[in-house]
Design an enzyme around this catalytic site. Structure first.
Site, PDB file in Angstrom:
ATOM      1  N   LYS A   1       0.846  -1.198   0.000  1.00  0.00           N
ATOM      2  CA  LYS A   1       0.000   0.000   0.000  1.00  0.00           C
ATOM      3  C   LYS A   1       0.881   1.248   0.000  1.00  0.00           C
ATOM      4  O   LYS A   1       0.507   2.280  -0.553  1.00  0.00           O
ATOM      5  CB  LYS A   1      -0.912  -0.005   1.221  1.00  0.00           C
ATOM      6  CG  LYS A   1      -2.023  -1.061   1.174  1.00  0.00           C
ATOM      7  CD  LYS A   1      -3.036  -0.809   2.295  1.00  0.00           C
ATOM      8  CE  LYS A   1      -3.752  -2.050   2.773  1.00  0.00           C
ATOM      9  NZ  LYS A   1      -4.689  -2.649   1.848  1.00  0.00           N
TER      10      LYS A   1
ATOM     11  N   GLU B   1      -2.941   6.990   7.781  1.00  0.00           N
ATOM     12  CA  GLU B   1      -3.882   7.754   6.967  1.00  0.00           C
ATOM     13  C   GLU B   1      -4.773   8.569   7.869  1.00  0.00           C
ATOM     14  O   GLU B   1      -5.054   8.173   9.007  1.00  0.00           O
ATOM     15  CB  GLU B   1      -4.768   6.809   6.135  1.00  0.00           C
ATOM     16  CG  GLU B   1      -4.109   6.326   4.880  1.00  0.00           C
ATOM     17  CD  GLU B   1      -4.996   5.387   4.067  1.00  0.00           C
ATOM     18  OE1 GLU B   1      -6.174   5.177   4.429  1.00  0.00           O
ATOM     19  OE2 GLU B   1      -4.485   4.864   3.068  1.00  0.00           O
TER      20      GLU B   1
ATOM     21  N   HIS C   1     -14.009  -3.978   8.715  1.00  0.00           N
ATOM     22  CA  HIS C   1     -13.421  -3.431   7.487  1.00  0.00           C
ATOM     23  C   HIS C   1     -13.470  -4.415   6.331  1.00  0.00           C
ATOM     24  O   HIS C   1     -12.685  -4.339   5.400  1.00  0.00           O
ATOM     25  CB  HIS C   1     -11.973  -2.981   7.703  1.00  0.00           C
ATOM     26  CG  HIS C   1     -11.815  -2.005   8.820  1.00  0.00           C
ATOM     27  ND1 HIS C   1     -12.360  -0.740   8.805  1.00  0.00           N
ATOM     28  CD2 HIS C   1     -11.185  -2.123  10.008  1.00  0.00           C
ATOM     29  CE1 HIS C   1     -12.064  -0.121   9.926  1.00  0.00           C
ATOM     30  NE2 HIS C   1     -11.365  -0.934  10.693  1.00  0.00           N
TER      31      HIS C   1
ATOM     32  N   ARG D   1      -6.577  -8.439  -9.086  1.00  0.00           N
ATOM     33  CA  ARG D   1      -7.203  -9.751  -9.283  1.00  0.00           C
ATOM     34  C   ARG D   1      -8.676  -9.530  -9.534  1.00  0.00           C
ATOM     35  O   ARG D   1      -9.164  -8.404  -9.467  1.00  0.00           O
ATOM     36  CB  ARG D   1      -7.023 -10.592  -8.026  1.00  0.00           C
ATOM     37  CG  ARG D   1      -7.543  -9.839  -6.791  1.00  0.00           C
ATOM     38  CD  ARG D   1      -7.561 -10.655  -5.536  1.00  0.00           C
ATOM     39  NE  ARG D   1      -7.651  -9.849  -4.341  1.00  0.00           N
ATOM     40  CZ  ARG D   1      -8.757  -9.398  -3.793  1.00  0.00           C
ATOM     41  NH1 ARG D   1      -9.935  -9.642  -4.354  1.00  0.00           N
ATOM     42  NH2 ARG D   1      -8.735  -8.673  -2.698  1.00  0.00           N
TER      43      ARG D   1
END
Ligand code: ADP
Ligand code: ADP
Ligand code: MG
Length: 666
Positions: free
Chosen positions: A116, A200, A235, A292
């Site tokens: 990420k 974040e 999540h 994917r």
């Protein structure tokens, strides 16, 4: 196009890939672990090869063995599905190195997007908006603390290599920062073998909006519009829809174009998903790219009329994109609900076990059921606990929501705990109908979605009593019947043992024992229920367990199935579990004061945080168990002493075993 492909996966996605391959005239090879020898994906393929024991690390993650099978059988390509090896750049490269086509993007694109941190750096350079945060390699605590202050609390810590919602921590203030970073890094190291994290800004009440993209090997990229996946627990998505409700056409175009730009920026080829979060002011931010096919791809198929697996195969075979952007349109609305073996009332704890009863609605063109298990199969603790996906299409969102409610009401599962009723409660919630959905939906409405258990209605008790009386009568008559040997309703002959003497049946609903006096009465019974005496009778329906019942004049269609320890009754879309007293049964309640801590489910020990003799405080983490791709921390129930730790890291444990001997402080 290929002549033969190997599917390096299991369950519903393996079945789904095989279906399209078959339609295209491509032969398929499946692989399976010891746990899956009788699984539907094994039967669906043209041939299937065993690759090892049940744990994924010994079978579905053994890229070397899988490539060897592909070579032996002469497959030209490998479809990795999702999960397992699908985002493993080394595996993709190893395929290419021996001349096999990996049905997915080039290894460098997988590698770049698998981090990420790296993905966000790349996207920033490409001009894609990313969530404000800190995503650099320097993880010095002082640096992070300063950055977190600039970002502003609350901040979200994410594992750079993370996925499936794991390794994330919301940090409310600087007081908790150091501790949260340490624990997030520990979890990331254990789960992904990489302790890199990023920070974040935690966006309040965002929506998760993702864009499906496709790129061919000739430099063309298109998007197939967006999906809204805001209904999440831990999540992780459980309900997804397309298109995103209320998204303006302008924003749709801009987000689609941004996703296409993101794909260009990494030299992407194949199917991919660019995930964004959208804040309350319609600002959108890139969060990650999944390289994917996505679990929720069928909603895109439903509104675009395209088969995404077919596109994957064509592109992997070197063909250009089947359609260009102008030719892609969407129609109507689609919603997917993921049925998991998990218990919403126990914090969505995964469950496992044999599927004693399994029925999905069939015969409706606007409903698609994707599953990789059948009646009598076992939901294995070794793998993802998803049982099925229900995908409904409607002319508009309202029609799709209604279709989903009906589909969930017509789904019956007995055996492991499932989230079916929970999904039905979401689908039936007025806020869901109003599309008032963001990632906080489940937390906000939890009490509505998991109501306190209520007593079974009298009609249900009557149906249960009827079933038990018929079972008893059948046992007495001792007639061996063909067909379902367990159903008393397979007694179709007119002859019934007539018994006018009184008897009683007892069922247990929750903690309440209900005893129903009964007398035979022609082809039925007179039951003495709390509301008075009622005449009940029933005829068997077409499917095992189905009844057309007459309960004091009220006619209902219901399903009653005997299960271990009791029975299940389905009436009007709700399933009720009733126990029957077992004279032999002794109390199996675990002795929690007895000084040991047991495994809540089968799994693998990933961390042992204490040693024999350790003094711990109440709530201290002792052992971390990984099961069904999730981690469960076993914590001290009280302050006390760990007398003995009975298992070591990497050991597999069964449900109920004693993990630690523990003495609470006197
Ligand atoms: P995200 O990774 O963003 O949550 P998805 O919701 O598409 O994206 O997928 C969630 C994860 O669940 C996937 O990474 C995949 O590993 C896993 N998964 C779900 N169902 C299955 C299945 N039947 N077989 C293998 N993996 C699965
Ligand atoms: P994973 O790889 O586990 O899928 P993601 O980065 O895709 O991780 O995030 C998973 C989910 O966490 C998102 O769908 C969203 O609900 C939530 N989430 C991620 N980033 C943020 C953020 N910055 N603020 C609020 N919620 C977030
Ligand atoms: Mg994600």
């Amino acid at each position: 196009m290929f002549d033969k492909i190997l599917i390096a996966n299991r369950g519903e996605i393996a079945c789904r890939v095989i279906r399209t391959a078959r339609r295209l005239g491509v032969r398929t090879t499946a692989v399976y672990s010891e746990a899956d020898a009788d699984s539907p994906h094994v039967r669906a393929a043209n041939e299937a090869y065993p690759i090892g024991p049940a744990p994924a690390a010994d079978s579905y993650l053994r890229g070397d063995l899988i490539i060897e099978v592909a070579r032996q059988v002469g497959a030209q390509a490998i479809h990795p599905g999702y999960g397992f090896l699908s985002e493993n750049a080394d595996f993709a490269q190893a395929c290419r190195d021996i001349g096999l086509v990996f049905i997915g993007p080039p290894a460098p694109a997988i590698r770049a997007m698998g981090s990420k941190t790296e993905a966000k750096q790349l996207m920033e350079q490409a001009g894609v908006p990313v969530v404000p945060g800190y995503h650099q390699d320097n993880l010095d605590l002082k640096v992070i603390t300063t950055k977190a202050r600039i970002i502003g609390y609350p901040v979200l810590i994410k594992a750079s290599a993370g996925g499936g919602g794991r390794g994330m921590r919301v940090v409310a203030s600087e007081l908790d920062l150091a501790e949260s970073i340490a624990s997030a890094r520990r979890e990331a190291q254990a789960a992904f073998g990489d302790d890199h994290i990023l920070l974040e800004k935690f966006i309040a009440r965002p929506r998760h909006i993702e864009v499906q993209i496709f790129a061919d090997g000739h430099g063309h990229v298109v998007h197939m519009f967006e999906r809204d996946c805001s209904i999440q627990r831990r999540h992780q998505k459980i309900i997804e829809e397309a298109p995103a409700p209320g998204l303006t056409e302008d924003l749709r175009q801009v987000m689609g174009a941004t996703a296409v730009a993101a794909a260009h920026a990494v030299g992407y080829v194949g199917a991919g998903t660019v995930e964004f979060i959208l804040d309350r002011d319609d600002n959108y931010y890139f969060i990650e790219m999944n390289t994917r096919l996505q679990v929720e791809h069928p909603v895109t198929e439903a509104i675009t009329g395209r088969d995404l697996v077919e596109w994957q195969l064509r592109i992997a075979a070197g063909e250009p994109l089947p359609r260009d952007q102008e030719q892609l349109t969407m129609e109507g609305h689609a919603i997917e609900a993921r049925i998991y073996a998990e218990d919403p009332s126990r914090d969505f704890l995964p469950s496992s076990g044999r599927l004693d009863h399994l029925r999905f609605p069939t015969g409706r063109p606007e409903l698609r059921v994707e599953t990789g298990v059948g009646l009598g199969d076992t939901v294995s603790p070794h793998y993802d606990p998803m049982i099925a996906k229900l995908v409904v299409w409607g002319v508009d969102r309202d029609a799709a929501v209604r279709g989903l409610r009906r589909a969930l009401a017509e789904t019956q599962i007995a055996g492991p705990a499932t989230n079916r009723a929970f999904l039905a409660a979401v689908a039936g919630h007025p806020s869901f109908a109003a599309a008032d959905c963001d990632t906080g939906f489940i937390d906000r409405h939890f009490d509505d979605l998991v109501p306190a258990p209520r007593p079974a209605p009298e009609l249900v008790v009557a149906l249960a009593a009827l079933h038990l009386l018929e079972s008893r009568k059948r046992q007495a008559a001792n007639t061996a019947q063909p067909g379902d040997p367990y159903s008393p309703w397979s007694l179709t002959g007119g002859w019934r043992l007539s018994d006018n003497s009184g008897e009683t049946v007892t069922v247990i609903d929750g903690n309440t024992e209900i005893t129903v006096p009964a007398r035979g009465d022609g082809d039925g019974y007179l039951l003495t229920l709390p509301d008075g005496e009622t005449r009940v009778s029933a005829r068997a329906g077409a499917e095992p367990g189905d009844l057309a019942a007459d309960l004091g004049g009220i006619r209902v269609a219901a399903t009653v199935i005997g299960v271990e320890g009791g029975l299940m009754v389905w009436l009007h879309g709700t399933g009720y579990h009733l126990r029957v007293p077992d004279p032999e049964a002794h109390s199996t309640v675990t002795d929690s004061a007895g000084g040991h801590l047991t495994a809540p489910m089968p799994g693998r020990i990933v961390q042992v945080l204490v040693e024999d003799g350790a003094e711990v405080t109440r709530g201290a983490a002792l052992i971390v168990l990984e099961a069904m791709k999730m981690e469960h921390t076993i914590a001290a129930p009280d302050a006390g002493t760990v007398v003995k730790v009975n298992y070591a890291v990497d050991e597999w444990v069964e449900e109920g075993v004693t993990l630690l001997d523990f003495t609470p402080r006197a």
